[in-house]
Scaffold this active site. Structure first.
Site, PDB file in Angstrom:
ATOM      1  N   TYR A  76      17.648 -32.680  11.255  1.00 51.29           N
ATOM      2  CA  TYR A  76      16.825 -31.676  10.573  1.00 51.29           C
ATOM      3  C   TYR A  76      15.744 -31.205  11.530  1.00 51.29           C
ATOM      4  O   TYR A  76      15.081 -32.019  12.157  1.00 51.29           O
ATOM      5  CB  TYR A  76      16.166 -32.253   9.315  1.00 51.29           C
ATOM      6  CG  TYR A  76      16.549 -31.465   8.088  1.00 51.29           C
ATOM      7  CD1 TYR A  76      16.089 -30.161   7.918  1.00 51.29           C
ATOM      8  CD2 TYR A  76      17.411 -31.983   7.131  1.00 51.29           C
ATOM      9  CE1 TYR A  76      16.470 -29.408   6.820  1.00 51.29           C
ATOM     10  CE2 TYR A  76      17.795 -31.236   6.036  1.00 51.29           C
ATOM     11  CZ  TYR A  76      17.328 -29.955   5.881  1.00 51.29           C
ATOM     12  OH  TYR A  76      17.719 -29.205   4.804  1.00 51.29           O
TER      13      TYR A  76
ATOM     14  N   GLU B 165      13.406 -28.089  10.961  1.00 50.48           N
ATOM     15  CA  GLU B 165      12.688 -26.887  10.514  1.00 50.48           C
ATOM     16  C   GLU B 165      11.604 -26.532  11.526  1.00 50.48           C
ATOM     17  O   GLU B 165      10.894 -27.405  12.016  1.00 50.48           O
ATOM     18  CB  GLU B 165      12.052 -27.144   9.145  1.00 50.48           C
ATOM     19  CG  GLU B 165      13.068 -27.092   8.023  1.00 50.48           C
ATOM     20  CD  GLU B 165      12.442 -27.331   6.656  1.00 50.48           C
ATOM     21  OE1 GLU B 165      11.228 -27.592   6.576  1.00 50.48           O
ATOM     22  OE2 GLU B 165      13.193 -27.279   5.668  1.00 50.48           O
TER      23      GLU B 165
ATOM     24  N   ASP C 263      23.044  -3.206  14.957  1.00 44.48           N
ATOM     25  CA  ASP C 263      23.823  -4.355  14.475  1.00 44.48           C
ATOM     26  C   ASP C 263      25.124  -4.379  15.277  1.00 44.48           C
ATOM     27  O   ASP C 263      26.044  -3.605  15.023  1.00 44.48           O
ATOM     28  CB  ASP C 263      24.093  -4.175  12.974  1.00 44.48           C
ATOM     29  CG  ASP C 263      24.924  -5.310  12.395  1.00 44.48           C
ATOM     30  OD1 ASP C 263      25.482  -6.111  13.179  1.00 44.48           O
ATOM     31  OD2 ASP C 263      25.041  -5.378  11.158  1.00 44.48           O
TER      32      ASP C 263
ATOM     33  N   THR D  57      26.495 -11.171  15.060  1.00 47.82           N
ATOM     34  CA  THR D  57      27.163 -12.434  14.762  1.00 47.82           C
ATOM     35  C   THR D  57      27.562 -13.049  16.104  1.00 47.82           C
ATOM     36  O   THR D  57      27.557 -12.380  17.139  1.00 47.82           O
ATOM     37  CB  THR D  57      28.443 -12.233  13.923  1.00 47.82           C
ATOM     38  OG1 THR D  57      29.333 -11.395  14.651  1.00 47.82           O
ATOM     39  CG2 THR D  57      28.132 -11.616  12.571  1.00 47.82           C
TER      40      THR D  57
ATOM     41  N   LYS E 115      32.541 -13.118  16.450  1.00 46.22           N
ATOM     42  CA  LYS E 115      33.527 -12.028  16.530  1.00 46.22           C
ATOM     43  C   LYS E 115      33.934 -11.860  17.998  1.00 46.22           C
ATOM     44  O   LYS E 115      34.438 -12.810  18.576  1.00 46.22           O
ATOM     45  CB  LYS E 115      32.973 -10.780  15.855  1.00 46.22           C
ATOM     46  CG  LYS E 115      32.718 -11.038  14.345  1.00 46.22           C
ATOM     47  CD  LYS E 115      32.172  -9.855  13.579  1.00 46.22           C
ATOM     48  CE  LYS E 115      31.882 -10.242  12.135  1.00 46.22           C
ATOM     49  NZ  LYS E 115      31.229  -9.148  11.376  1.00 46.22           N
TER      50      LYS E 115
ATOM     51  N   ARG F  88      30.823 -19.752  14.095  1.00 49.65           N
ATOM     52  CA  ARG F  88      30.391 -18.949  12.972  1.00 49.65           C
ATOM     53  C   ARG F  88      28.878 -18.938  12.937  1.00 49.65           C
ATOM     54  O   ARG F  88      28.265 -20.002  12.790  1.00 49.65           O
ATOM     55  CB  ARG F  88      30.934 -19.625  11.705  1.00 49.65           C
ATOM     56  CG  ARG F  88      31.108 -18.738  10.541  1.00 49.65           C
ATOM     57  CD  ARG F  88      31.962 -17.596  10.985  1.00 49.65           C
ATOM     58  NE  ARG F  88      32.278 -16.740   9.887  1.00 49.65           N
ATOM     59  CZ  ARG F  88      33.505 -16.648   9.384  1.00 49.65           C
ATOM     60  NH1 ARG F  88      34.497 -17.367   9.853  1.00 49.65           N
ATOM     61  NH2 ARG F  88      33.740 -15.821   8.412  1.00 49.65           N
TER      62      ARG F  88
HETATM   63  C1  LIG Z   1      30.470  -9.136  10.252  1.00 48.81           C
HETATM   64  C2  LIG Z   1      29.289  -8.253  10.148  1.00 48.81           C
HETATM   65  C3  LIG Z   1      28.090  -8.690   9.579  1.00 48.81           C
HETATM   66  C4  LIG Z   1      27.939  -9.954   8.761  1.00 48.81           C
HETATM   67  O1  LIG Z   1      28.327 -11.101   9.242  1.00 48.81           O
HETATM   68  P1  LIG Z   1      28.601 -12.391   8.314  1.00 48.81           P
HETATM   69  O2  LIG Z   1      28.512 -13.470   9.320  1.00 48.81           O
HETATM   70  O3  LIG Z   1      29.958 -12.200   7.715  1.00 48.81           O
HETATM   71  O4  LIG Z   1      27.522 -12.462   7.280  1.00 48.81           O
HETATM   72  C5  LIG Z   1      26.980  -7.852   9.646  1.00 48.81           C
HETATM   73  N1  LIG Z   1      27.071  -6.639  10.205  1.00 48.81           N
HETATM   74  C6  LIG Z   1      28.213  -6.164  10.724  1.00 48.81           C
HETATM   75  C7  LIG Z   1      28.239  -4.817  11.355  1.00 48.81           C
HETATM   76  C8  LIG Z   1      29.369  -6.951  10.703  1.00 48.81           C
HETATM   77  O5  LIG Z   1      30.507  -6.446  11.185  1.00 48.81           O
END
Ligand SMILES: *Cc1c(COP(=O)(O)O)cnc(C)c1O
Length: 413
Positions: A46, A48, A192, A218, A221, A227
């Site tokens: 933990y 925080e 994003d 993220t 991807k 994850r």
């Molecule tokens: C996949 C994605 C997210 C969210 O990701 P999660 O890990 O599934 O919550 C946010 N923005 C975009 C553009 C994405 O493609």
């Protein structure tokens, strides 16, 4: 004592991943080093707070892991500040909004139906409930974002924040123009890059770093890590971002996942990763060319990145029907709305295909043409179960030639 029931499930999932062609654009196969960090003893800790300022004792090594991830993220993405604690992309966006906005402020973002993400202001998502949302989309003629029309909307609506980024957009995003528009209307720019982070690192897509106030991504991807997610930003937003993540919306960070992010960022800084990201784009172009040759209609007519959006309207089946038939043939895709879709999200007109996962497995352009031919065959014969089964046999053969984790041999988990 062994949990035989769950072990069986995990082995079955290894088999499924090994024996199917995975074209889910948001998925990838993390390295064994990344998976090992995920399942390491840091899961027990933990911590925080942030390195050097924790609310719990015993964080010497959790601090070291997190500092490694932060240093690597800053260097790789050329940013002032990185927060590596967000559990996933959605909470990363939530924290970014809380850091930059007051409740009820206006956000200009990409329409979900045109490729934006749920967290970009969908009515069913927190983002659409807490803030006032206006959207830009893609032009009907080109399937691409028209920056003049984004500018027009921004000048008229005067948003506090502009979001640039998408989840189902097959073309390059002009972050520089977004930056200019944000400056002109006095808005913050949030980019994003969840889908394209790995392409940016590999030099296959323009980096938003010089233009964005805040960058969310993220890590699982195209970046091919665990994850999870990260938020990067200009120095002036660092404090607000950190406070928004913790204590704003999260409690203890997932130290094991942060360690895995550090591993993934190390891997992404190696020369092989640049080759990997180049191959992702080459593979997507090869698949797009093959699908066009096979009479498919692609949104925007092709791709600049890792993904392809196929409009199936001319093929006499829906995206849902296609994804079910393709799964029977061992090909995994997701159904997706296409811009100006007349159908619903539960039964849309399109499918989305991406190449990051297959590229990790060593697929090259010739392999992608073969995959395109198999997709075409499956869709032409979508109601013929035995035909789909024959294709599945072919898929298994191809998959055998591209083992998921070659280091582990045939039965690896
Ligand atoms: C996949 C994605 C997210 C969210 O990701 P999660 O890990 O599934 O919550 C946010 N923005 C975009 C553009 C994405 O493609």
């Amino acid at each position: 004592m062994h949990d035989i029931e769950l072990i069986r499930v995990l082995y079955a999932e290894v088999g499924r991943q090994q024996n199917t062609i995975n074209l889910i654009a948001s998925e990838n196969y993390a390295s064994l080093a990344v998976l090992q960090a995920c399942s390491s003893v840091l899961s027990n800790k933990y911590s925080e707070g942030y390195p050097g300022k924790r609310y719990y004792a015993g964080n010497k090594y959790a601090d070291e892991a997190e500092n490694l991830a932060i240093t690597r993220a800053k260097k790789l993405f050329k940013v002032d500040h990185a927060n590596v604690q967000p559990h996933a992309g959605s909470p990363a966006n939530m924290a970014a909004y809380f850091a930059l906005l007051k409740k009820g402020d206006k956000i200009l973002s990409m329409d979900l139906a045109h490729g934006g993400h749920l967290t970009h202001g969908s009515k069913v998502n927190f983002s659409g409930k807490l803030w006032r949302i206006v959207h830009y989309g893609v032009s009907k003629e080109t399937g691409k974002i028209n920056m003049n029309s984004v500018r027009r909307i921004a000048l008229k609506e005067r948003p506090k924040l502009i979001v640039a980024g998408a989840t189902a957009y097959p073309r390059a995003i002009d972050f520089k123009s977004f930056g200019n528009i944000a400056k002109e209307v006095g808005a913050y720019l949030l980019t994003d890059i969840a889908h394209i982070a790995g392409l940016i690192v590999g030099g296959q897509h323009q980096s938003p770093a010089p233009y964005a106030d805040v960058i969310t991504t993220t890590t699982h991807k195209t970046l091919r890590g665990p994850r999870g997610a990260m938020i990067m930003c200009k120095r002036e937003h660092a404090k607000a971002i950190d406070k928004a993540v913790f204590p704003g919306i999260q409690g203890g960070p997932l130290d094991n996942i942060i360690a895995a992010k550090a591993v993934a960022l190390f891997e992404a800084s190696q020369p092989e990763f640049k080759e990997y990201s180049e191959q992702i784009v080459k593979n997507a172009k090869a698949l797009a060319d093959n699908l066009i040759k096979n009479g498919f209609s692609l949104v925007s007519g092709g791709t600049d990145n890792h993904l392809i959006l196929v409009d199936l309207s001319n093929k006499g089946l829906t995206g849902k029907e296609a994804s079910i038939a393709l799964e029977k043939a061992g090909i995994i895709v997701n159904m997706n709305m296409v811009p100006y879709d007349t159908r619903t999200p539960f039964n849309p007109s399109g499918i989305r295909l991406g190449t990051p996962a297959l590229t990790t497995r060593g697929f090259k352009e010739e392999d992608m043409s073969l995959v395109g031919d198999l997709i075409s065959l499956a869709i032409e014969n979508w109601q013929d179960g035995s035909h789909l089964q024959r294709i599945e046999g072919e898929v298994r053969k191809i998959c055998k030639e591209h083992p998921l984790y070659p280091q582990l041999g045939r039965h690896g988990i």
